[in-house]
Design a protein around this motif. Structure first.
Motif, short mmCIF file in Angstrom:
data_model
loop_
_atom_site.label_atom_id
_atom_site.label_comp_id
_atom_site.label_asym_id
_atom_site.label_seq_id
_atom_site.Cartn_x
_atom_site.Cartn_y
_atom_site.Cartn_z
N PHE A 1 55.54 48.72 27.21
CA PHE A 1 56.02 47.40 26.79
C PHE A 1 55.09 46.27 27.22
N TRP A 2 54.43 46.40 28.37
CA TRP A 2 53.56 45.34 28.85
C TRP A 2 52.15 45.46 28.29
N GLU A 3 51.70 46.67 28.00
CA GLU A 3 50.39 46.92 27.40
C GLU A 3 49.25 46.33 28.22
N LEU A 4 49.33 46.49 29.54
CA LEU A 4 48.28 46.00 30.44
C LEU A 4 47.72 47.13 31.31
N ALA A 5 47.88 48.37 30.87
CA ALA A 5 47.36 49.50 31.64
C ALA A 5 45.84 49.55 31.52
N GLU B 1 44.14 41.58 35.54
CA GLU B 1 43.55 40.42 36.23
C GLU B 1 43.42 39.24 35.27
N ASP B 2 42.96 39.48 34.06
CA ASP B 2 42.83 38.39 33.09
C ASP B 2 44.19 37.78 32.77
N HIS B 3 45.20 38.64 32.65
CA HIS B 3 46.55 38.17 32.34
C HIS B 3 47.07 37.26 33.46
N LEU B 4 46.84 37.64 34.71
CA LEU B 4 47.30 36.84 35.84
C LEU B 4 46.47 35.57 35.99
N ARG B 5 45.16 35.70 35.87
CA ARG B 5 44.29 34.55 36.09
C ARG B 5 44.54 33.45 35.06
N ALA B 6 44.85 33.85 33.82
CA ALA B 6 45.13 32.85 32.79
C ALA B 6 46.31 31.96 33.19
N GLN B 7 47.29 32.54 33.86
CA GLN B 7 48.44 31.75 34.30
C GLN B 7 48.10 30.93 35.54
#
Length: 326
Positions: free
Chosen positions: A182-186, A193-199
């Protein structure tokens, strides 16, 4: 280029405003050099601080008992009355102490949630004589200072993500097949890291957090401004609608009611800490029946199905007006 203010079209300006003829200056115009400056202004220019702050305006500037702004006589530069960053964080209860800033041991243990925060947001006030509280770092009324809460399953706290400490743990959770579906961040961790850093480097409309239950990191959360998110294009949003994403990290923590208990607690925490927010919303994937069931059990109501770019979702809403009924 055309003029940008009204004065560009005006005629000759008298030497003293209000006098039509410059020759009349010395006869009919008030000599402003004889005007007396207020004592408070003179004190400010002389660098004298009458007293410490007695009152504060909406921006944290101080004033005396008559509401006039005055500087604080506490050794700070009068040109910069705010305390430095270290002082602001300490005063706002935003400073983790000692080992509370690091994961402890291979078990990823945190100190007791009560040790991480000293002043929950509900208690942060500005009495006379105290320094201003630090400005909010996000658009969600300061998630960092929300503090711990008591829940039926233990003491819980949202702690904003720090990449140097939290990335390995969150990456491990994202690589769980049940989560990755469901998250598709594997993967190697670059996507996470990109997902977290963007926030973390954004404008503060979304705050990624690690959920700490009785001192142990066990969940990943995203608290975000749904009214400022692309989601708002797909449902009738209202100002300050606040969205919630949740991931339960450990397999042992799933399927035993933790998710619904924490969702209810966090939704109520949002409503308590954000007075302008009247609804907490979520959009779990319709295929994720366990997640939809958890939101329903947590007091959210099913509103509608929405077709989002990456999924068909169930729009779930927890209303402030119904929070004590559901």
């Amino acid at each position: 280029m055309p003029p940008t203010d009204a004065s560009a079209d005006a005629g000759p300006v008298p030497a003293h405003p209000g006098c039509a003829d410059p020759r009349e200056d010395s006869e009919n115009c008030e000599d402003t050099l004889d005007l007396r400056l207020p004592d408070e202004f003179v004190a400010l220019m002389a660098g004298k601080a009458p007293d410490t702050y007695d009152t504060y305006d909406a921006h944290g500037h101080g004033g005396d008992t008559e509401g006039r702004l005055v500087p604080a006589d506490d050794g700070r530069d009068l040109a910069d009355p705010w305390p430095d960053e270290a002082d602001r964080r300490q005063d706002a209860g935003d400073q983790c102490q000692g080992a509370g800033d690091q994961w402890q041991g291979a078990g990823d243990r945190w100190p007791d949630a009560g040790d991480l925060w000293h002043v929950p947001t509900a208690q942060v006030q500005v009495p006379a004589g105290d320094r201003p509280v630090a400005a909010h770092e996000d658009l969600l009324d300061g998630v960092r200072a929300w503090g711990p809460i008591a829940t039926p399953v233990g003491s819980f706290q949202l702690h904003p993500v720090r990449l140097d400490r939290d990335l390995p743990l969150i990456r491990r959770w994202m690589n769980d097949p049940a989560v990755a579906a469901f998250w598709e961040l594997a993967g190697s961790g670059a996507q996470t890291e990109d997902h977290l850093r963007a926030q973390l480097t954004g404008d503060g409309r979304s705050v990624p957090c690690v959920g700490i239950l009785d001192g142990t990191p066990m969940s990943y959360w995203e608290i975000y401004r749904a009214d400022l998110d692309p989601l708002a294009r797909y449902y009738p949003s209202r100002p300050h609608d606040t969205g919630v994403h949740l991931l339960i990290g450990g397999v042992a923590d799933r399927g035993r009611g933790l998710g619904s208990a924490l969702l209810r607690a966090v939704a109520d925490l949002v409503l308590d800490r954000r007075p302008a927010c009247v609804r907490v919303v979520a959009e779990p994937d319709l295929r994720n029946t366990a997640s939809v069931a958890a939101f329903l059990k947590a007091g959210f109501r099913y509103a509608e199905e929405v077709d989002l770019p990456a999924k068909r979702a169930a729009l779930m809403i927890r209303d402030r007006s119904l929070r004590h009924l559901m």
